[in-house]
Enzyme design. Structure first.
Site, PDB file in Angstrom:
ATOM      1  N   GLY A  96      34.157  29.529  34.217  1.00  0.00           N
ATOM      2  CA  GLY A  96      34.027  30.567  35.089  1.00  0.00           C
ATOM      3  C   GLY A  96      34.976  31.231  35.899  1.00  0.00           C
ATOM      4  O   GLY A  96      36.036  30.968  35.408  1.00  0.00           O
ATOM      5  N   CYS A  97      34.983  31.814  36.744  1.00  0.00           N
ATOM      6  CA  CYS A  97      35.898  32.921  37.336  1.00  0.00           C
ATOM      7  C   CYS A  97      36.834  31.899  38.330  1.00  0.00           C
ATOM      8  O   CYS A  97      37.825  32.490  38.567  1.00  0.00           O
ATOM      9  CB  CYS A  97      35.093  33.774  38.604  1.00  0.00           C
ATOM     10  SG  CYS A  97      34.293  34.979  37.751  1.00  0.00           S
ATOM     11  N   PHE A  98      36.624  30.636  38.648  1.00  0.00           N
ATOM     12  CA  PHE A  98      37.567  29.981  39.312  1.00  0.00           C
ATOM     13  C   PHE A  98      38.610  29.186  38.316  1.00  0.00           C
ATOM     14  O   PHE A  98      39.788  28.855  38.636  1.00  0.00           O
ATOM     15  CB  PHE A  98      36.933  28.785  40.033  1.00  0.00           C
ATOM     16  CG  PHE A  98      36.221  27.824  39.281  1.00  0.00           C
ATOM     17  CD1 PHE A  98      37.069  26.668  38.793  1.00  0.00           C
ATOM     18  CD2 PHE A  98      34.975  27.676  39.214  1.00  0.00           C
ATOM     19  CE1 PHE A  98      36.355  25.669  37.748  1.00  0.00           C
ATOM     20  CE2 PHE A  98      34.374  26.482  38.473  1.00  0.00           C
ATOM     21  CZ  PHE A  98      35.171  25.750  37.598  1.00  0.00           C
TER      22      PHE A  98
END
Length: 389
Positions: free
Chosen positions: A163-165
């Site tokens: 995901g976005c991290f």
């Protein structure tokens, strides 16, 4: 008899992990945000949902995004109508697209990074590939190795569904590899394609609509290594310190689930609040050893989950508006490209610093921070040291 420590010492690099090159790529299909609601509701046969469309238009208008790039064209969507329904079984169609497009887009970015690096690709020792778009075996790391013609014994690391991290995660891993393997040159690639998340609108799943308003496609690639070769390799940023943490009381804040209907996202409304509440602690841990407590004195590369997160972080820390300039520019021109975003921002910052005649790659400043936020809620922190221009 040789000791273990005597064997280990020459295996480690002397200097810090350094970003030596950056390349980025996007699909050719550019989507203007101002007209996207009309396209989205038409292609999904949802024009009768007028109230929902007005809500989506407001989401797009407030997103601070001007345009995005998407693999999914009108033609592809018409050929795959199951993607346009809200929750139709469609995983096979999605997988068929992303297992080809993710490594292809990654290759495009990698070729640019390798060209800037200026060294032969045979000197790449490690490959880190990250995507939230689809899963396959052998993975996108294997496919990219074949597409680029890398040596068959390159050491590969495949990261799926982070995901976005994960833009911060790949840097953390690349740092450890470069510093603990003398002479290592790590090719890092993040490639994201929204074909896995695209779906029609629903009155009962508004957080899915948020994703439809924010996400775009893109790939970014870096070359990372320690002890740059003088006059051949040109450092861009040094990575000094990294950390990962799960924010307290954040379970369920951001969830993604891969099902027959594709990848579905669920977001709590308080995600910006959770991030802003926990960012101060992360900054203290990162910068107290450096004697830095004025966060306007450092450069900022923050994952642009959305404008609300950036606004609340600025307010919480009293940041000047220009601190998030590079982040907001990437959000405006590309949307949220998940793991690839912070790497695009690194590229944007070093280029703008040169164009503006500043004396370091970090907007003329010495120290900086890179933040990734994503499912968990997980926060990645990377302390960066800029390089003189």
């Amino acid at each position: 008899m040789v000791s273990v420590s005597e064997i280990r010492k020459p295996q480690r690099a002397e200097g810090p992990a350094t970003i030596l090159a950056i390349g980025t790529a996007n699909p050719a299909n550019c989507v203007e945000q101002s007209t996207y609601p009309d396209f989205y509701f038409k292609i999904t046969n949802s024009e009768h949902k007028t109230v929902l469309k007005e809500k989506f238009q407001r989401m797009c208008d407030k997103s601070m995004i001007k345009r995005r790039y998407m693999y999914l064209t009108e033609e592809i969507l018409k050929e795959n109508p199951s993607l346009c329904e809200y929750m139709a079984p469609s995983l096979d169609a999605r997988q068929d697209m992303v297992v080809v497009e993710v490594p292809r887009l990654g290759k495009e970015a990698a070729v640019k990074a390798i060209k800037e690096w200026g060294q032969p690709k045979s000197k790449i020792t490690h490959l880190i590939f990250c995507t939230t778009s689809g899963v396959d075996m052998p993975g996108a790391d294997y496919q990219l190795t074949k597409l680029l013609g890398l040596r068959p014994y390159v050491k590969r690391y495949m990261m799926y569904q982070q995901g976005c991290f994960a833009g911060g995660t790949v840097l953390r891993l690349a740092k450890d590899l470069a510093e603990n393997n003398k002479g290592a040159r790590v090719l890092v690639v993040c490639s994201e394609v929204t074909a896995v998340t695209f779906r029609g609108p629903s009155d009962t799943h508004l957080d899915s609509l948020v994703g439809q308003a924010l996400f775009g496609d893109g790939a970014a690639a870096l070359i990372v290594g320690s002890d740059p070769v003088p006059e051949i390799e040109k450092p861009i940023f040094e990575m000094v310190w990294t950390a990962q943490t799960i924010a307290p009381d954040s379970e369920g804040a951001i969830d993604g689930h891969l099902r027959e209907q594709g990848l579905t996202f669920h977001l709590l409304k308080d995600v910006p609040g959770i991030v802003s509440k926990n960012i101060d602690k992360a900054l203290v841990e990162a910068f107290k050893p450096l004697g830095i407590s004025d966060y306007n004195s450092i450069f900022w590369i923050a994952h642009p989950g959305g404008p609300a997160i950036l606004d609340q972080v600025e307010q919480k820390l009293g940041l000047k508006p220009e601190k998030m300039r590079a982040t907001r520019e990437v959000l405006s021109e590309y949307g949220n490209m998940s793991s690839a975003c912070v790497l695009f921002i690194l590229d944007q910052m070093r280029k703008k610093s040169t164009q503006d005649g500043l004396n370091t790659t970090g907007e003329g400043l010495e120290w900086g921070v890179l933040f990734g936020f994503g499912p968990g809620l997980t926060i990645e922190t990377v302390v960066l040291h800029s390089v003189a221009i």
